[in-house]
Design an enzyme around this catalytic site. Structure first.
Site, PDB file in Angstrom:
ATOM      1  N   GLU A 243     -24.321  46.020  -6.444  1.00  0.00           N
ATOM      2  CA  GLU A 243     -24.697  44.726  -6.912  1.00  0.00           C
ATOM      3  C   GLU A 243     -25.609  45.074  -8.352  1.00  0.00           C
ATOM      4  O   GLU A 243     -26.705  45.469  -8.183  1.00  0.00           O
ATOM      5  CB  GLU A 243     -25.570  43.690  -6.175  1.00  0.00           C
ATOM      6  CG  GLU A 243     -24.814  43.138  -4.958  1.00  0.00           C
ATOM      7  CD  GLU A 243     -23.769  42.016  -5.646  1.00  0.00           C
ATOM      8  OE1 GLU A 243     -24.311  41.438  -6.620  1.00  0.00           O
ATOM      9  OE2 GLU A 243     -22.693  41.805  -4.796  1.00  0.00           O
ATOM     10  N   CYS A 277     -31.697  39.700 -12.818  1.00  0.00           N
ATOM     11  CA  CYS A 277     -30.111  40.374 -13.200  1.00  0.00           C
ATOM     12  C   CYS A 277     -29.199  39.542 -13.917  1.00  0.00           C
ATOM     13  O   CYS A 277     -28.409  39.965 -14.793  1.00  0.00           O
ATOM     14  CB  CYS A 277     -29.513  41.018 -11.991  1.00  0.00           C
ATOM     15  SG  CYS A 277     -29.344  39.908 -10.549  1.00  0.00           S
TER      16      CYS A 277
HETATM   17  P1  NAD Z   1     -35.397  49.721  -8.134  1.00  0.00           P
HETATM   18  O1  NAD Z   1     -36.044  50.606  -9.138  1.00  0.00           O
HETATM   19  O2  NAD Z   1     -36.388  48.932  -7.174  1.00  0.00           O
HETATM   20  O3  NAD Z   1     -34.414  50.585  -7.420  1.00  0.00           O
HETATM   21  C1  NAD Z   1     -33.434  49.925  -6.580  1.00  0.00           C
HETATM   22  C2  NAD Z   1     -33.431  50.798  -5.183  1.00  0.00           C
HETATM   23  O4  NAD Z   1     -32.869  51.897  -5.469  1.00  0.00           O
HETATM   24  C3  NAD Z   1     -34.945  50.852  -4.614  1.00  0.00           C
HETATM   25  O5  NAD Z   1     -34.871  50.515  -3.240  1.00  0.00           O
HETATM   26  C4  NAD Z   1     -35.124  52.342  -4.996  1.00  0.00           C
HETATM   27  O6  NAD Z   1     -36.054  52.873  -3.819  1.00  0.00           O
HETATM   28  C5  NAD Z   1     -33.805  53.000  -4.751  1.00  0.00           C
HETATM   29  N1  NAD Z   1     -33.485  54.107  -5.723  1.00  0.00           N
HETATM   30  C6  NAD Z   1     -34.389  54.230  -6.893  1.00  0.00           C
HETATM   31  N2  NAD Z   1     -33.993  55.526  -7.288  1.00  0.00           N
HETATM   32  C7  NAD Z   1     -32.925  56.117  -6.159  1.00  0.00           C
HETATM   33  C8  NAD Z   1     -32.575  57.471  -6.226  1.00  0.00           C
HETATM   34  N3  NAD Z   1     -32.676  58.386  -6.976  1.00  0.00           N
HETATM   35  N4  NAD Z   1     -31.722  57.652  -4.993  1.00  0.00           N
HETATM   36  C9  NAD Z   1     -31.706  56.703  -3.984  1.00  0.00           C
HETATM   37  N5  NAD Z   1     -32.197  55.549  -4.272  1.00  0.00           N
HETATM   38  C10 NAD Z   1     -33.067  55.022  -5.054  1.00  0.00           C
HETATM   39  O7  NAD Z   1     -34.664  48.589  -9.107  1.00  0.00           O
HETATM   40  P2  NAD Z   1     -34.006  48.707 -10.421  1.00  0.00           P
HETATM   41  O8  NAD Z   1     -32.835  49.673 -10.188  1.00  0.00           O
HETATM   42  O9  NAD Z   1     -34.936  49.123 -11.720  1.00  0.00           O
HETATM   43  O10 NAD Z   1     -33.492  47.336 -10.553  1.00  0.00           O
HETATM   44  C11 NAD Z   1     -33.230  46.596 -11.778  1.00  0.00           C
HETATM   45  C12 NAD Z   1     -31.705  46.743 -11.885  1.00  0.00           C
HETATM   46  O11 NAD Z   1     -30.902  46.048 -10.819  1.00  0.00           O
HETATM   47  C13 NAD Z   1     -31.187  45.822 -13.376  1.00  0.00           C
HETATM   48  O12 NAD Z   1     -30.215  46.660 -13.830  1.00  0.00           O
HETATM   49  C14 NAD Z   1     -30.842  44.594 -12.683  1.00  0.00           C
HETATM   50  O13 NAD Z   1     -29.723  43.831 -13.489  1.00  0.00           O
HETATM   51  C15 NAD Z   1     -30.249  44.996 -11.388  1.00  0.00           C
HETATM   52  N6  NAD Z   1     -30.166  43.892 -10.339  1.00  0.00           N
HETATM   53  C16 NAD Z   1     -28.935  43.499  -9.993  1.00  0.00           C
HETATM   54  C17 NAD Z   1     -29.042  42.397  -9.158  1.00  0.00           C
HETATM   55  C18 NAD Z   1     -27.546  41.856  -8.759  1.00  0.00           C
HETATM   56  O14 NAD Z   1     -27.575  40.927  -7.685  1.00  0.00           O
HETATM   57  N7  NAD Z   1     -26.427  42.183  -9.170  1.00  0.00           N
HETATM   58  C19 NAD Z   1     -30.162  41.679  -8.651  1.00  0.00           C
HETATM   59  C20 NAD Z   1     -31.294  42.313  -9.110  1.00  0.00           C
HETATM   60  C21 NAD Z   1     -31.047  43.372  -9.804  1.00  0.00           C
END
Ligand code: NAD
Length: 490
Positions: A243, A277
């Protein structure tokens, strides 16, 4: 019965504020994370094999317990969301706590029907026989959630994973530490510890989990980490749901009610300080609507957050300094129509609208994911469609138009996770609609029955009685007569 929280010794909830680890401490943390991940997955796997999660009564009891928790501890979760993101309690309820309660209610209401086997017609050549599809749980699944809706995006997949009969490891985001801690505290006191576990932590803990063999990995977050997740899952041939996000345009056409359109765009964009998002990423203004929408957006921001949004209790904060710095660097990419004020100490960035934005400017190259709303002008609908289709497929496409022909053209000539006319963000509250992306915005979908699809295997079951061996014609030795009859029936 209560779920368990797995803690890795030495893990700090806030990776950003933690001192830099030495090689020795980070090796120790990695090894401890690996031990926790292996033990957790082994325990849950044993419970699944023993059939603990299969009875529908067990699943419903878990969902009811989770519902009770959300209702009884609403204040605790709202406080955590306020600590992490400055969310107002009303927004925390509608977009996170209440949202999850509705998802549980919808699931409890329809689960029996969703799980019912479905009859499938059998071709004449195989008669007599009966065919049906049966849903079975996948096993132990991993849910990795992000910081922006840290409660909803951990719990909504959890609801469907439990309802489908799986064991679940939830890995909340370390960037929303208060919510992560609240989930880690309360889920173990609420759900069955043999079947549901919370593992807190950041990259080392998630990496350790991804080393394990899961039966499904459900990841919400950015596309870069999604590639890491998918690569790790590929080693075990584990299916994934991704997602993700991207730049979701809001097309605005002249001749529509621009005042209402601006209010709805401002609402969708600036809730959670733009860290949504599906928020409209930019306005794609057709023809003369660009100038008109500027004034309406300014008025809408003022109406919602007052003359100084910093003082508004309804307006959130940027999650951390890194994102704050990234966002404020975008403020020079256009003429500021409204907003632009910021305060790093408070991680405050005003709801900001930028006009006269160059489509090649940095603000138009990456997902903004914050309260900055560029307006890009295009001369007509053809140009708008060309603009959208030349870029990655968005998670959502919004359009504000009075024209049925425009709606038809956008429906048939563009591709996006969702397409919504007249309102942003709201499609994900329609429980019957799948929520997910396409292309760069994601793989797979969930919500309601679609979550059950995601976390189940649809097994094909064929039952043909042994007496009256009607297949004799298909057995060798083949004769011209058998062949003629077979061809006829097939
Ligand atoms: P985040 O930094 O919290 O990361 C998401 C998860 O990935 C966390 O649990 C984190 O611990 C894990 N993570 C981070 N780096 C990692 C790695 N190197 N290896 C393994 N796991 C790792 O969140 P984010 O990515 O900054 O979230 C924002 C993004 O998510 C935006 O692009 C947003 O559009 C997208 N998003 C999508 C939805 C959806 O439902 N489609 C919803 C919310 C956010």
């Amino acid at each position: 019965m209560s779920a368990s929280t797995e803690t890795t010794p030495g893990t700090t909830a806030s990776a950003e504020s933690a001192p830099a680890p030495t090689d020795a401490t980070s090796a120790a943390a990695t090894s401890a994370a690996a031990t926790v991940a292996a033990a957790t997955v082994a325990r849950l796997g044993a419970a699944f094999t023993a059939g603990r999660t299969k009875p529908v009564a067990w699943r419903k009891a878990q969902l009811r317990a989770l519902r009770r928790l959300l209702v009884e501890q609403e204040d605790v979760f709202a406080a955590a969301l306020h600590t992490d993101l400055g969310k107002h309690a009303a927004e925390a309820y509608t977009t996170e706590i209440g949202f999850t309660v509705s998802e549980i209610d919808h699931t409890l209401r329809h689960l029996d029907r969703w799980l019912r086997p479905s009859r499938v017609p059998v071709p004449l050549a195989l008669q007599p026989a009966r065919a049906r599809t049966v849903r079975e749980p996948l096993g132990t699944v991993l849910v990795i959630s992000p910081w922006n809706y840290p409660l909803q995006l951990a719990l909504a997949p959890l609801v469907g994973a439990i309802a489908a009969g799986n064991c679940v490891v939830v890995k909340p985001s370390e960037l929303a530490p208060a919510t992560s801690a609240a989930l880690a505290h309360w889920l173990p006191r609420t759900l069955d510890p043999q079947a549901v576990a919370v593992v807190e932590g950041g990259v080392p803990e998630t990496t350790a989990l991804l080393e394990q063999r899961f039966d499904h990995v459900f990841y919400t977050g950015n596309g870069t980490v999604a590639r890491i997740v998918m690569t790790a899952a590929a080693r075990h041939l584990t299916p994934v749901t991704l997602e993700l996000g991207g730049k979701s345009p809001a097309v605005v056409e002249p001749g529509t009610d621009l005042a209402t359109a601006a209010r709805r765009i401002a609402w969708g964009k600036f809730m959670n300080a733009g860290q949504t998002c599906v928020a409209p990423d930019y306005v794609l203004a057709i023809g003369g609507s660009a100038t008109a929408i500027e004034a309406h957006l300014t008025a809408a921001v003022r109406e919602m957050y007052g003359t100084d949004p910093k003082e508004s209790p309804d307006y959130g904060r940027i999650v951390n300094e890194r994102h704050f710095d990234r966002l404020t660097a975008l403020l020079g990419d256009g003429r500021i129509v409204t907003g632009g004020d910021h305060d790093r100490a408070e991680r405050y960035l005003a709801p900001t609208v930028l006009a006269d934005v160059d489509p090649e400017a940095p603000v138009m190259r990456e997902e903004i994911f914050g309260p900055v709303l560029p307006i890009v002008s295009v001369p007509d609908l053809d140009a708008a469609i060309a603009f959208i289709t030349a870029r990655d497929k968005p998670l959502a496409l919004y359009a504000f138009t009075a024209s049925a022909r425009t709606k038809h053209r956008l429906t048939t000539e563009t591709s996006s996770g969702a397409l919504s006319f007249g309102v942003p963000n709201a499609h994900l509250t329609v429980p019957g609609l799948p929520f997910g992306g396409v292309g760069e915005s994601g793989i797979g979908a969930y919500h309601g029955a679609h979550t059950i699809d995601t976390f189940s295997h649809t097994k094909a079951v064929l039952d043909k009685p042994l007496p009256a061996d009607t297949l004799r014609l298909a057995y060798p030795p083949f004769t011209p007569l058998k062949s003629r009859i077979l061809r006829r029936f097939l």
